[in-house]
Design a protein around this motif. Structure first.
Motif, PDB file in Angstrom:
ATOM      1  N   TYR A  41      -1.655   3.576   3.079  1.00 15.79           N
ATOM      2  CA  TYR A  41      -1.800   4.251   1.781  1.00 15.79           C
ATOM      3  C   TYR A  41      -2.089   5.742   1.989  1.00 15.79           C
ATOM      4  CZ  TYR A  41      -3.605   5.381  -2.847  1.00 15.79           C
ATOM      5  OH  TYR A  41      -3.820   5.977  -4.066  1.00 15.79           O
ATOM      6  N   ALA A  43       0.835  -1.204   0.000  1.00 16.90           N
ATOM      7  CA  ALA A  43       0.000   0.000   0.000  1.00 16.90           C
ATOM      8  C   ALA A  43       0.871   1.256   0.000  1.00 16.90           C
ATOM      9  CB  ALA A  43      -0.932   0.000   1.205  1.00 16.90           C
ATOM     10  N   PRO A  89      -7.725   2.846  -3.353  1.00 19.34           N
ATOM     11  CA  PRO A  89      -6.781   3.906  -3.721  1.00 19.34           C
ATOM     12  C   PRO A  89      -7.499   5.120  -4.315  1.00 19.34           C
ATOM     13  CG  PRO A  89      -6.643   2.077  -5.267  1.00 19.34           C
ATOM     14  CD  PRO A  89      -7.703   1.718  -4.275  1.00 19.34           C
TER      15      PRO A  89
END
Ligand code: TPP
Ligand code: SF4
Lengths: 160, 541
Positions: free
Chosen positions: B139, B13, B173
């Motif tokens: 992330y 990530a 994402p």
């Protein structure tokens, strides 16, 4: 839905992590929240390895708390006892003896055969198992592993 | 890769976020559990490089950030010790491109020599620290880290732990940055030349930056408040936060994301709304002590929970103030050197010669276990040479003569070269013998390349350091290369060198059996590549 806890254990080199990757991916494809966790590192040198997979509507900790695994899959006879404490009192243990010794063409596919066996007690549709297997294995291994998966599934069904 | 739902490890990530956030250069040195970040970044198409060690990696990263590029530098927790020198003064400088330093800690020591808690570094170096709880936050915090870094021109530490690095969890994402900033040099001497005249105002600037980041953290920081029963309030960070949510789903919880500088007023307000406030943190009592220092009455965990990882069961015990002995989990099978491993013969030889072995870190550390039992010290990467020399200087001659330093090839490049300089410069009266166990890879962490392999992170060819030529040029008196499989030759050579009062280096060479097929494959591909390039050159000529 209650979170499902599965622990896969064995020795380094047996494909424990590959099996848990496939299981986690299959649950993920089926739309569940998924967390999968294990300790990497020294496993390639043949030591004990175990991997936790949890799925459900919302998973918090990535580790299966001791005594809370619904299913424990063990690839190596010597690793059964050391992993048993992870299993719930009425949990399901699937050991390497779930598959007849010469049922598999290639012993290396024992990990996937045992996934076939646990697929009979988990609520993940077949199509997601297949897709996860394809995504996580090299193409030349697909046919062999699909077969292993079916052998494991049939063996589990025959027993129950 | 956007708009989807992905199942990623924390390391992957971070790599994906680095790609999406426009990172132009990723540097680092392998170390579990951080290694996969750069490997994945490379596979995704990013520019990733292994440096000889973490100090160099951070220096290269700092140069890249000075030049205006978003940059990520990765390492395991002990790597930050090696990189600490540039880290502390980088904090004084003004960056242009965002710089994230990833510190991957290993509470419980799944694969490390200690379980140091690198949260202390944030405070010591005065750098902001972000601590994600899962891959989604890994992330998001990578993106956020670059924003903070660029807004305040300051390096940001992204602290991961083993379970965050390696657990796979769901990530959504966001769209990739379309136009990452273009690098370009702009002179700014007072911001980057840390002589006292510039460093004094720079330190004041750093404290001002932290004050501003604190104010931002109080109002906009990445914290999660879970409303619940006011009888129990939990303040938690990192992976411990999800264990706590599971252990006490009914509790009120504040999960702090930017853990240095802390949003103390926000925590104080939370504390005032609950009857009992417990801090759930893995490792040292860093957070709880900060709260207490600020006059926020908080309960910490009993000392026994400082050791090892936390999990749901342990958090339940902490909340119940349970200090009864914990069940010891059954011991698994320990790892061992692979069958056919080239390190085996070396340790059999050293065992049979009754050597005192100053060891180092790598697969070969397993030489300490039976059937070899041939290692007497192991502290940190590179220590084998210095520690061996120190023993040689003071031991009685009969013992001094048996001391041998053993170091892996990747470890030698990482921090053994200065040890060799020490040996040449301060040779003990009995001399010394250093063995480089050159198996052509960084095997321990999963077979990464290094400057002694002649291949880059992506296995394409590059310059190659010759250990034997290096040792000769440094003035080591005896330099030998032997095949690690030729045990008899090695044995006779070591006996001979131990008897001399001279400095000696022996390179034992044979590829790691797990890496050998891949090495052959890379070398073949690289040779073919060179052949086509030569042909093309011929045509042009
Ligand atoms: C400062 C620091 N960085 C990284 C590590 C992780 N680490 C331990 S040993 C090692 C390198 C091992 O490679 P090598 O010396 O070639 O020995 P091998 O494993 O191949 O036998 C690494 C990267 C560490 N322990 N300390
Ligand atoms: S991975 Fe390579 S270096 Fe490590 S034990 Fe196995 S053969 Fe030896």
């Amino acid at each position: 839905m209650k979170v499902k806890n599965i622990v896969i254990a064995g020795l380094g080199g047996q494909g424990v992590l590959k099996a848990s990757d496939i299981l986690a991916d299959a649950a993920f494809r089926a739309g569940f929240d998924v967390k999968k966790s294990e300790l990497h590192g020294m496993s390639q040198r043949g030591g004990s390895v175990s991997s936790d997979v949890r799925y459900g509507e919302c998973v918090l900790s990535p580790m299966v708390p001791p005594g809370e695994a619904d299913v424990l899959v063990v690839l190596e006879p010597t690793q059964v006892e050391i992993n048993r404490p992870t299993l719930r009192a009425d949990g399901i243990l699937i050991g390497p003896d779930a598959i007849a010794p010469d049922a598999l063409k290639n012993k290396k596919s024992l990990n996937v055969a045992l996934l076939g066996a646990i697929s009979t007690v988990l609520d993940i549709p077949d199509e997601h198992w297949m897709a996860a297997m394809h995504a996580n294995l090299a193409e030349k291994l697909h046919a062999l592993n699909e077969q292993a998966f079916e052998i494991g599934r049939d063996a589990a069904r025959a027993r129950s | 890769m956007t708009g989807e739902r992905l199942l990623l490890s924390g390391d992957d990530a971070v790599a994906l976020a680095a790609l999406h956030a426009g990172v132009r250069l990723g540097t680092g040195y392998p170390g579990t559990p951080s290694t996969e970040i750069l490997e994945t970044f490379d596979q995704l198409g990013g520019h990733a490089q292994w440096s000889p060690n973490e100090k160099v990696a951070l220096e290269v990263g700092l140069g890249s950030a000075f030049a205006g590029a978003r940059t990520i530098v990765t390492m395991k927790h002990v790597g930050l010790n090696v990189a600490a020198d540039p880290l502390f003064t980088a904090a004084y400088t003004d960056l242009v491109g965002g710089l994230i330093v990833v510190s991957a800690d290993d509470p419980g020591m799944a694969s490390s020599q200690n379980e140091q808690d690198n949260r202390h570094y944030a405070r010591a170096a005065a750098l902001p620290m972000l601590e994600p709880t899962d891959s989604q936050q890994a992330y998001d915090f990578t993106w956020l880290g670059f924003e903070i870094s660029e807004r305040w021109k300051i390096p940001v530490i992204l602290r991961l732990t083993t379970r965050v690095c390696h657990a796979k969890t769901v990530v959504r994402p966001r769209p990739a940055l379309q136009t990452p900033p273009e690098p370009g040099f702009r002179r700014d001497v007072p911001a980057r030349v840390m002589i006292p005249a510039y460093a004094k105002p720079a330190h004041l600037r750093l404290r001002q930056k932290l004050a501003e980041i604190t104010a931002w953290n109080e109002t906009e920081g990445p914290h999660q408040l879970t409303a619940g029963d006011a009888r129990l309030g939990i303040v938690a960070t990192g992976i411990a936060a999800v264990h706590a949510r599971e252990a006490a789903p009914e509790a009120s919880q504040l999960t702090v994301g930017l853990t240095y500088p802390l949003p103390l007023e926000r925590i104080r307000a939370f504390a005032e709304g609950v009857e009992r406030l417990v801090v759930i943190e893995e490792g040292d009592p860093v957070l709880v002590e900060s709260l207490r220092a600020a006059g926020i009455p908080a309960e910490g965990k009993p000392e026994m929970y400082r050791f090892g990882e936390l999990n749901v069961a342990r958090v339940r015990r902490i909340l119940a103030s349970d200090t009864s002995p914990e069940a010891v989990p059954p011991k698994g099978k320990p790892p061992e050197l692979c069958q056919g491993c080239s390190h085996r013969g070396v340790f059999e030889t050293l065992r049979d010669l009754n050597c005192i072995v100053s060891g180092d870190i790598g697969c070969y550390t397993l030489g300490v276990l039976p059937p070899f039992s041939a290692m007497d010290t192991c502290v940190c990467m590179g220590a084998s040479i210095g520690v061996g020399l120190g023993m040689r200087h003071v031991l009685p001659e009969e013992q001094a003569r048996r001391v041998v330093s053993v170091i892996g090839d990747s470890t030698f490049v990482h921090s053994g070269i200065t040890g060799l300089a020490e040996m040449v410069y301060n040779p003990p009266p009995t001399g010394h013998v250093v063995l480089i166990l050159d198996n052509g890879t960084t095997a321990m962490t999963g077979q990464q390349e290094h400057p002694g392999t002649g291949r880059l992170l992506d296995h394409s060819p590059t310059g190659k350091i010759s250990f034997e030529a290096l040792a000769e040029s440094m003035g080591v008196q005896n330099v030998h290369v032997v095949d690690s499989q030729k045990i008899e030759t090695l044995r006779e050579l070591v006996i001979d060198l131990l008897a001399r009062n001279e400095t000696s280096l022996v390179v034992t060479r044979q590829p790691c059996v797990l890496a050998a097929p891949k090495i052959r494959f890379y070398e073949k591909a690289n040779a073919e590549q060179r052949a086509t390039e030569t042909c093309a050159a011929d045509v042009v000529d």
